[in-house]
Design a protein around this motif. Sequence first.
Motif, PDB file in Angstrom:
ATOM      1  N   ASN A   1       3.032   5.386  -6.569  1.00 34.04           N
ATOM      2  CA  ASN A   1       2.668   4.971  -7.917  1.00 34.04           C
ATOM      3  C   ASN A   1       1.731   5.992  -8.562  1.00 34.04           C
ATOM      4  O   ASN A   1       0.645   6.246  -8.042  1.00 34.04           O
TER       5      ASN A   1
ATOM      6  N   ASP B   1       0.829  -1.195   0.000  1.00 37.15           N
ATOM      7  CA  ASP B   1       0.000   0.000   0.000  1.00 37.15           C
ATOM      8  C   ASP B   1       0.875   1.261   0.000  1.00 37.15           C
ATOM      9  O   ASP B   1       0.562   2.243  -0.671  1.00 37.15           O
TER      10      ASP B   1
ATOM     11  N   SER C   1       0.051   5.592 -11.174  1.00 33.62           N
ATOM     12  CA  SER C   1      -1.100   4.905 -11.764  1.00 33.62           C
ATOM     13  C   SER C   1      -1.913   4.214 -10.675  1.00 33.62           C
ATOM     14  O   SER C   1      -1.365   3.717  -9.695  1.00 33.62           O
ATOM     15  N   ALA C   2      -3.231   4.156 -10.862  1.00 33.71           N
ATOM     16  CA  ALA C   2      -4.083   3.543  -9.848  1.00 33.71           C
ATOM     17  C   ALA C   2      -4.124   2.031  -9.988  1.00 33.71           C
ATOM     18  O   ALA C   2      -4.376   1.318  -9.026  1.00 33.71           O
ATOM     19  N   ASP C   3      -3.875   1.505 -11.202  1.00 36.22           N
ATOM     20  CA  ASP C   3      -4.113   0.066 -11.404  1.00 36.22           C
ATOM     21  C   ASP C   3      -2.972  -0.695 -12.056  1.00 36.22           C
ATOM     22  O   ASP C   3      -3.103  -1.868 -12.362  1.00 36.22           O
ATOM     23  N   THR C   4      -1.824  -0.027 -12.308  1.00 32.44           N
ATOM     24  CA  THR C   4      -0.705  -0.709 -12.963  1.00 32.44           C
ATOM     25  C   THR C   4       0.477  -0.814 -12.004  1.00 32.44           C
ATOM     26  O   THR C   4       0.849   0.171 -11.377  1.00 32.44           O
TER      27      THR C   4
ATOM     28  N   GLN D   1       2.246   1.809  -3.244  1.00 35.06           N
ATOM     29  CA  GLN D   1       1.197   2.351  -4.103  1.00 35.06           C
ATOM     30  C   GLN D   1       1.128   3.874  -3.986  1.00 35.06           C
ATOM     31  O   GLN D   1       0.790   4.560  -4.944  1.00 35.06           O
ATOM     32  N   SER D   2       1.493   4.414  -2.809  1.00 33.74           N
ATOM     33  CA  SER D   2       1.449   5.870  -2.630  1.00 33.74           C
ATOM     34  C   SER D   2       2.486   6.562  -3.518  1.00 33.74           C
ATOM     35  O   SER D   2       2.386   7.758  -3.777  1.00 33.74           O
TER      36      SER D   2
ATOM     37  N   ARG E   1     -11.018  -4.907   0.268  1.00 34.71           N
ATOM     38  CA  ARG E   1     -10.456  -4.593  -1.046  1.00 34.71           C
ATOM     39  C   ARG E   1      -9.933  -5.839  -1.762  1.00 34.71           C
ATOM     40  O   ARG E   1      -9.959  -5.942  -2.973  1.00 34.71           O
TER      41      ARG E   1
ATOM     42  N   ALA F   1      -3.436  -3.290  -2.972  1.00 33.29           N
ATOM     43  CA  ALA F   1      -3.015  -2.003  -3.526  1.00 33.29           C
ATOM     44  C   ALA F   1      -3.900  -1.589  -4.705  1.00 33.29           C
ATOM     45  O   ALA F   1      -3.698  -0.526  -5.284  1.00 33.29           O
ATOM     46  N   GLY F   2      -4.865  -2.450  -5.070  1.00 30.14           N
ATOM     47  CA  GLY F   2      -5.761  -2.136  -6.184  1.00 30.14           C
ATOM     48  C   GLY F   2      -5.113  -2.309  -7.548  1.00 30.14           C
ATOM     49  O   GLY F   2      -5.557  -1.732  -8.536  1.00 30.14           O
ATOM     50  N   ILE F   3      -4.041  -3.111  -7.612  1.00 32.08           N
ATOM     51  CA  ILE F   3      -3.327  -3.314  -8.884  1.00 32.08           C
ATOM     52  C   ILE F   3      -4.016  -4.408  -9.702  1.00 32.08           C
ATOM     53  O   ILE F   3      -4.164  -5.539  -9.248  1.00 32.08           O
TER      54      ILE F   3
END
Lengths: 212, 194
Positions: A122, A116, A124-127, A119-120, B65, B162-164
């Motif tokens: 990143n 997570d 992109s939201a989904d890649t 992800q902060s 999630r 992480a929603g990936i």
Amino acid sequence: MLNYIWFGLMMIALIVGLINGTLTEVTNAAVNSAAVAVEIALGLIGIMAMWLGIMKIAEKGGLIKILARGIRPVARFLFPEIPDGHPAIGAMMMNITANWLGLGNAATPLGLKAMDQLQSLNPSADTATNSQITFLAINTASITFIPMTVIAVRAELGSANPFEIISTGIFASTCACIAAITASRLLQKLPSSRASNPMRNIKSAEKVVEND
Amino acid sequence: MIDTLTTAATAAVSDPLFTTIMKGISNLAIPFLLFVIVLVGFIRKVKVYEVFVDGAKEGFDVAIRIIPYLVAILVAIGMFRASGAMHWLVVLLSPATDLISMPAETLPVALMRPLSGSGTLGIVTELMNTHGPDSFIGRLASTIFGSTETTFYVLAVYFGAAGIRKSRHAVASGLIGDFVGVMAAVFICRIIFG
């Protein structure tokens, strides 16, 4: 790739199920697996909440930063996109240590927290970013020092030395881990991986900090 | 020379003392971690209770999630297993096992490992029941089980959190690790267990 694998698993299951006459089993498995997936996820809530609470204290107390600074050289090599001393590095280190100690219950929440935090960084939201993939590789092929479950089964079945597979397991899992990490670092250089890299427009870790 | 060394290393690592020490560390790790984190936080004037609750709040969100990702992966794998397709895959790939002197019986273990942890354990238990835990097959199956994690499960959970959705080269990296793990297991078991 996951699109192809998912499609492949499903099509093979349905076609082979038709030929083998196991279509009923296949359908039952689909329904049961969906229920199991939700059970697993819900079962994580308690342990997740506990570790995320503890991690927050460690973060506010500055411990995660100290940890992150301690392994800066390794982190810089494996995760060049992450800025020095970022909390994600501390969380990743705690996850890896928990894995080595065979503490699966602690390793997963710590790893999810680390993912997570990656992800902060990143855009992109989904890649997935290169760092996220390398971190995932470390977890899909993590080094196992004591495979407790299999040792227990061996003991139950009357093995003369249930522990004798520890050394071979350490060797094999270390090879697997090195291979997975190396693969993640090499495959990111492929043209298709470069083109899909969400951080392709960002030159270095410093740049990310500036953009913050 | 190398043989003597590996045998000595095996003896040292397979010693119950090593296991006892590792287990001791594992048992103490969490109490130690909790002690240090909470104490340091308190000394540094962190409002430990309030911050804990604040962090714990996220636990629910993360677990929720993950659900769609985990359902997608587990349903596909569950269907695949139930169809009996694994048997065909084994038949298809069994010529390759002779090349690396891997007993064909252990191939299902290697193929199941990235897909399902409990499924693999079932096969390993079955093999050890039939051939004995101290047979070469039993030892190799046990080693393969301990050599990697359940790649697709880890992928669904970690990337789900992480929603990936677009995993790029993550699957390939994980599967290369699994493949090398199996190769390394066959290699080291041949050297140590003959």
